[in-house]
Design a protein around this motif. Structure first.
Motif, mmCIF file in Angstrom:
data_model
loop_
_atom_site.group_PDB
_atom_site.id
_atom_site.type_symbol
_atom_site.label_atom_id
_atom_site.label_comp_id
_atom_site.label_asym_id
_atom_site.label_seq_id
_atom_site.Cartn_x
_atom_site.Cartn_y
_atom_site.Cartn_z
ATOM 1 N N ARG A 196 50.691 37.899 46.069
ATOM 2 C CA ARG A 196 51.076 38.458 44.770
ATOM 3 C C ARG A 196 52.584 38.312 44.535
ATOM 4 O O ARG A 196 53.210 39.128 43.870
ATOM 5 N N ARG A 354 58.164 42.076 41.708
ATOM 6 C CA ARG A 354 57.654 41.404 42.902
ATOM 7 C C ARG A 354 58.824 41.025 43.810
ATOM 8 O O ARG A 354 59.972 41.326 43.527
ATOM 9 N N ASP A 384 45.807 37.371 44.908
ATOM 10 C CA ASP A 384 45.604 38.718 45.452
ATOM 11 C C ASP A 384 44.524 38.640 46.527
ATOM 12 O O ASP A 384 43.354 38.388 46.222
ATOM 13 N N ARG A 386 42.914 40.742 47.926
ATOM 14 C CA ARG A 386 41.835 41.724 47.796
ATOM 15 C C ARG A 386 40.619 41.180 47.074
ATOM 16 O O ARG A 386 39.518 41.727 47.222
#
Length: 422
Positions: A196, A354, A384, A386
């Motif tokens: 990210r 970021r 990402d 996830r």
């Protein structure tokens, strides 16, 4: 280290978003589930040649499974930078069924929905690979200098899950090629796992262990003739969970957290009979500073301390050796390392939200580069983790485009450093 707003604006203005998106869609369309990386590797070889890279090499690390590498000369200064990533992805089982009747039904279609690009490998890690290629092109288009030399290495066999693969065979072959002088040796490296756009300067280590608990089967009506391996397995499980509690109390790392052990599977039983065998699978997390040999010894000692019948036999196997025979080592690069600071500043100059220094919640192949080749390595890329490995894998387009600009800014700044200490 220069990230003035004028240079960032110049890079943004020079970015052809349609071109960058088309590159990523081509990458996603080149299906490359572990074991079938060839089409994507060949696509990347073509992209490197189009970029002007020299010494573009496509070489099998296993039959029909190639790595690809090359070198792009620049006009600036800086250390020899390696940009690395894996070409393979996890499987697509269940994807089409989940998205039937929608634009997302093809896992290799690269559908754009609500500002996100969908597809297997989009985040893990084709967006990262495409960011490196698009950024190098962008630096030139903006009339800026590239660093002295950028190395690209895209390897297969990083992902686990497919039978007979997923042991970093591609990276092992690349390291061997560097040591043999077939590929250039880097000074520093960035591995483009999804972060990210934060900078992962530390990562966990791991070992995977399969424990076989052997007893003796017997018909259920005469259990006294048997030796219950499942009952013994219960004692082993209790010892494992107690060992995990001990690990969790020992230490914590500010970026990676603490070590622990997770039992992932238990298999036992017989057909109306005393179970003669129980198999237990586990993964153990290590943190930077911990040693895999020590972790293995402590694990086996904990299991052998379980109260078991004398005739019960234990066997340990470690099926997921990476840069170590039993797993993957943890690594850490100091956040104050000059190129790490430069990368964080570049990310923040484009995306103030970021560029944080964080720890990777996964293991990937940086230890091969850091330890085997002596090139300090961090992870950085859009995407990402996830949603990777799931049927919802996708990347925000704005993050991808910002990543291209930020990485171009990093490359241009690296080229400006006449005596850059890696």
């Amino acid at each position: 280290m220069s990230f003035e707003s004028g240079r960032i604006a110049k890079l943004r203005a020079a970015l052809d978003e349609a071109e960058a998106l088309a590159l990523l869609r081509r990458a996603i369309a080149a299906a490359s589930v572990t074991g079938a990386e060839k089409d994507f590797a060949e696509l990347l070889a073509g992209e490197l040649k189009a970029l002007g890279a020299a010494g573009v090499t496509v070489k099998d690390f296993a039959p029909g499974r190639p790595n690809v590498w090359g070198a792009l000369k620049g006009q600036g200064c800086g250390p020899r930078l390696l940009l690395a990533g894996h070409t393979d992805t996890v499987h697509v089982r269940g994807w089409a069924e989940r998205w039937t009747g929608t634009e997302r039904a093809d896992p290799f279609g690269g559908a754009v929905v609500d500002g996100e690009i969908w597809g297997r490998g989009s985040g893990d890690l084709k967006a990262g690979i495409c960011t490196t290629l698009a950024a190098a092109r962008l630096v030139r288009r903006a009339g800026l200098k590239l660093p002295r030399e950028i190395l690209f290495a895209f390897v297969g066999d990083e992902e686990s899950g497919e039978p007979g693969s997923g042991v970093s065979a591609g990276m092992k072959a690349f390291v061997k090629a560097v040591r043999a002088g077939e590929a250039p040796r880097p000074d520093i490296a960035i591995y483009v796992e999804p972060t990210r756009l934060n900078v992962y300067a530390a990562q966990m280590g791991f070992l995977i262990c399969d424990i076989t608990v052997s007893g003796r089967s017997a018909y259920f009506g005469v259990p006294e003739l048997g030796l219950d391996a499942l009952k013994a397995g219960h004692a082993v499980l209790s010892a494992l969970w107690a060992h995990s509690e001990t690990l969790e109390r020992t230490a914590r790392h500010p970026l990676v957290g603490g070590p622990f052990l997770l039992v992932t599977e238990v298999r036992a039983g017989g057909y109306i009979a005393v179970p003669g065998e129980c198999r237990i699978s586990l993964i153990l997390k290590l943190i930077p500073g911990q040693n895999l040999d020590d972790a293995r010894a402590a694990l086996e000692a904990a299991v052998r301390s379980a109260p078991l019948e004398p005739e019960i036999r234990l066997a340990f196997s470690y099926p997921a050796g990476r840069d170590h025979a039993v797993g993957g080592t943890p690594t850490e690069i100091p956040a104050e390392t000059p190129f790490v600071r430069l990368l964080t500043e570049a990310a923040r100059s484009v995306r103030p939200d970021r560029g944080a220094i964080e720890g990777a919640p996964y293991w990937s192949e940086a230890p091969f580069l850091t330890t085997a080749l002596g090139a300090p390595t961090v992870y950085w890329a859009p995407g990402d983790i996830r949603n990777c490995h799931t049927i919802e894998e996708r990347v925000e387009l704005r993050e991808y485009f910002d990543g291209v600009v930020a990485f171009a800014a990093f490359l241009a700044a690296l080229a400006d450093e006449p005596a850059f200490d890696a």
